[in-house]
Design a protein around this motif. Structure first.
Motif, mmCIF file in Angstrom:
data_model
loop_
_atom_site.group_PDB
_atom_site.id
_atom_site.type_symbol
_atom_site.label_atom_id
_atom_site.label_comp_id
_atom_site.label_asym_id
_atom_site.label_seq_id
_atom_site.Cartn_x
_atom_site.Cartn_y
_atom_site.Cartn_z
ATOM 1 N N ASP A 1 14.591 56.620 17.070
ATOM 2 C CA ASP A 1 14.956 55.820 18.253
ATOM 3 C C ASP A 1 16.271 55.070 18.079
ATOM 4 O O ASP A 1 16.729 54.391 19.004
ATOM 5 C CB ASP A 1 13.846 54.790 18.546
ATOM 6 C CG ASP A 1 12.513 55.462 18.836
ATOM 7 O OD1 ASP A 1 12.512 56.463 19.592
ATOM 8 O OD2 ASP A 1 11.495 54.998 18.301
ATOM 9 N N LEU A 2 16.880 55.212 16.909
ATOM 10 C CA LEU A 2 18.095 54.446 16.608
ATOM 11 C C LEU A 2 19.170 54.627 17.682
ATOM 12 O O LEU A 2 19.844 53.675 18.086
ATOM 13 C CB LEU A 2 18.633 54.886 15.232
ATOM 14 C CG LEU A 2 19.873 54.192 14.694
ATOM 15 C CD1 LEU A 2 19.645 52.693 14.532
ATOM 16 C CD2 LEU A 2 20.288 54.791 13.339
ATOM 17 N N HIS A 3 19.323 55.841 18.165
ATOM 18 C CA HIS A 3 20.385 56.149 19.129
ATOM 19 C C HIS A 3 20.268 55.362 20.434
ATOM 20 O O HIS A 3 21.210 55.270 21.200
ATOM 21 C CB HIS A 3 20.403 57.656 19.428
ATOM 22 C CG HIS A 3 19.193 58.110 20.201
ATOM 23 N ND1 HIS A 3 19.209 58.296 21.557
ATOM 24 C CD2 HIS A 3 17.922 58.364 19.796
ATOM 25 C CE1 HIS A 3 17.994 58.677 21.971
ATOM 26 N NE2 HIS A 3 17.201 58.722 20.904
ATOM 27 N N LYS A 4 19.102 54.758 20.677
ATOM 28 C CA LYS A 4 18.916 53.991 21.922
ATOM 29 C C LYS A 4 19.618 52.630 21.859
ATOM 30 O O LYS A 4 19.854 51.998 22.877
ATOM 31 C CB LYS A 4 17.419 53.738 22.156
ATOM 32 C CG LYS A 4 16.601 55.000 22.385
ATOM 33 C CD LYS A 4 15.127 54.661 22.520
ATOM 34 C CE LYS A 4 14.316 55.954 22.660
ATOM 35 N NZ LYS A 4 12.891 55.740 22.365
ATOM 36 N N LEU A 5 19.904 52.185 20.652
ATOM 37 C CA LEU A 5 20.469 50.835 20.496
ATOM 38 C C LEU A 5 21.966 50.828 20.770
ATOM 39 O O LEU A 5 22.663 51.797 20.462
ATOM 40 C CB LEU A 5 20.212 50.332 19.065
ATOM 41 C CG LEU A 5 18.739 50.059 18.737
ATOM 42 C CD1 LEU A 5 18.536 49.976 17.225
ATOM 43 C CD2 LEU A 5 18.287 48.760 19.406
ATOM 44 N N PRO A 6 22.472 49.717 21.336
ATOM 45 C CA PRO A 6 23.920 49.654 21.574
ATOM 46 C C PRO A 6 24.701 49.541 20.270
ATOM 47 O O PRO A 6 24.177 49.066 19.258
ATOM 48 C CB PRO A 6 24.087 48.391 22.425
ATOM 49 C CG PRO A 6 22.811 47.637 22.328
ATOM 50 C CD PRO A 6 21.744 48.547 21.818
ATOM 51 N N PHE A 7 25.951 49.982 20.298
ATOM 52 C CA PHE A 7 26.826 49.861 19.130
ATOM 53 C C PHE A 7 27.292 48.421 18.968
ATOM 54 O O PHE A 7 27.294 47.644 19.920
ATOM 55 C CB PHE A 7 28.076 50.732 19.314
ATOM 56 C CG PHE A 7 27.786 52.204 19.300
ATOM 57 C CD1 PHE A 7 27.316 52.823 18.152
ATOM 58 C CD2 PHE A 7 27.994 52.975 20.438
ATOM 59 C CE1 PHE A 7 27.054 54.191 18.129
ATOM 60 C CE2 PHE A 7 27.737 54.341 20.431
ATOM 61 C CZ PHE A 7 27.267 54.953 19.275
#
Ligand code: ADP
Ligand code: ZN
Length: 433
Positions: free
Chosen positions: A56-62
């Motif tokens: 799910d990491l890719h869901k978080l903003p940079f």
């Protein structure tokens, strides 16, 4: 030697389970403690319960350097200031520096990571570690220092500068491991030559170099000049400092990322899309164990690729390739993308020139111009003009062949280009002025 056998050789499945567990708790913690992270996550429509693991990491903003600036100096810390035992800051040549903080536990984690790195590069208890990284706000000096002590080696906290004295100490103390930037290593080699010190007469065995980009040919040049193994270490203050990844002496191909503490991703720098292992893009880190100043999906601007192939050293951590450049270092010359490291690679392959150069970019009317100044070595310095002209034409041709861009190569006298004691500045872009 593997410093932390248990973690550094974890089977991938167990490693990923550990990363997932640590990520879930990190996300909850930054959401609860840092208003800025909460706002960013709310804006992106993602809450802590959406993050169940690394998938799910890719869901978080940079997070970017700009976010750090907006929260200058301590706005992204997740613990009260009285739990912060150390502050470091990046050089901050443009505007305010980037400030980072450490709890006591963070300092211990960092020391272990640096000890792992040094061990990875073949250092051990009993080594005399000559630490010429700068001490101070810069993370290099103290980071390496604590790591060498943690390893049980003897550390000489010499810091940068006063090169002749450094060489004398290396002789007298029988230094076996050298820590500094690759450009300073070259400077040391040159001064040894001037002093008539034969590097083979020293006990130096290995150099662990980082903090700035360097090419494969530069590595070979340093190995030849100092008669040591030159290994690559990588890190950045925002993530922890040096010790994020390090090359192993057995494989000598790529730097193992200490993945039980940092999750690495490679993204397309234009779209933010996550790229599969093996593809080159921008390196992004999430720190999953740091207490005072964790970062979530921090965009490093460094360009590399991840190498998932198993390594003969036994570590299960993926490796990252040598950094090929930074997105903000890339020069666009008449529409062609040029990384300084590519030019360096060509120069280091030319026998008649020394590894000292600068790249000057300018604009003539609407046309970008690229000039490379490089020192020729003493042997050919007195050669005929014709020979020198032939040499600069040859280098121009090689750069054109590799990069597809024409440039002017200006050969300059030996020892006229400024030497570095820390991070070298090799590009002057007059177009931005
Ligand atoms: P600053 O340079 O802003 O003061 P740091 O000292 O934390 O900040 O520098 C980190 C940067 O240095 C990295 O993002 C990377 O660009 C560069 N760097 C560090 N180690 C290496 C390495 N081994 N190879 C290439 N570049 C490196
Ligand atoms: Zn390895």
């Amino acid at each position: 030697m593997i410093f932390n056998e248990e973690f550094e050789t974890l089977p991938r499945e167990a490693l990923e389970a550990l990363q997932s567990k640590r990520l879930v708790s990190l996300v909850q913690r930054v959401y609860d403690k840092v208003p800025y992270y909460r706002e960013q996550m709310d804006k992106a429509g993602v809450g802590p319960t959406d993050i169940k693991g690394i998938a799910d990491l890719h869901k978080l903003p940079f997070t970017t350097k700009e976010d750090l600036r907006l929260n200058y100096p301590f706005g992204l810390f997740t613990v009260p200031l009285d739990e912060v035992v150390r502050i470091h800051a990046s050089s901050g040549t443009t505007g305010k520096p980037t400030v980072v903080g450490y709890t006591q536990k963070d300092i211990e984690t960092w020391a272990e990571l640096m000890a792992r790195s040094l061990a990875c590069a073949g250092a051990h208890k009993g080594d005399m570690v000559h630490n010429a990284y700068g001490y101070g706000l810069f993370t290099g000096g103290l980071g390496a220092h604590y790591g060498a002590e943690r390893l049980g080696a003897t550390v000489i906290p010499v810091s940068g500068g006063n090169t002749k004295r450094q060489i004398m100490l290396m002789q007298d103390f029988a230094s076996s491991v050298l820590l500094c930037t690759p450009s300073y290593a070259l400077n040391i080699a040159e001064v040894m030559g001037e002093m008539g010190v034969d590097p083979a007469s020293l006990k130096l065995r290995v150099g662990i170099f980082g903090a700035e980009p360097w090419s494969q040919n530069m590595k070979e040049e340093i190995e030849k000049k100092l008669k040591i193994k030159a290994l690559n270490i990588y890190g950045l203050s925002e993530v922890i400092g040096p010790g994020v990844s390090c090359e192993c002496i057995e494989g000598e191909k790529g730097l193992h990322v200490f993945e039980d503490h940092f999750i690495a991703e490679i993204i397309n720098p234009d779209t933010g899309e996550v790229l599969p292992p093996g593809e080159t893009g921008e390196l992004v880190f999430t720190t999953i164990t740091k207490e005072a100043f964790p970062v979530v999906r921090y965009r490093t601007k460094d360009l590399t690729r991840l190498m998932p192939e198993p390594c003969q050293c036994g570590r299960t951590f993926y490796r990252m390739d040598r950094i090929m450049g930074r997105t903000d270092d890339m020069l666009i010359i008449r529409g062609v993308n040029v990384f300084p490291s590519q030019i360096e690679h060509v120069l280091m392959g030319v026998e008649e020139v020394e590894p000292h150069y600068i790249i000057i970019v300018d604009r003539d009317g609407t046309l970008d111009t690229l000039e490379v100044q490089v020192e020729i070595n003493e042997n050919i310095f007195s050669d005929e003009i014709k020979v020198l002209e032939g040499l600069s034409k040859r280098i121009q041709g090689e750069i054109k062949d590799l990069l597809g861009v024409s440039c002017k190569v200006k050969l300059v006298e030996p020892k006229t280009i400024q030497r570095s004691e820390g991070k070298a500045k090799r590009v002057i872009d007059n177009r931005k002025l």
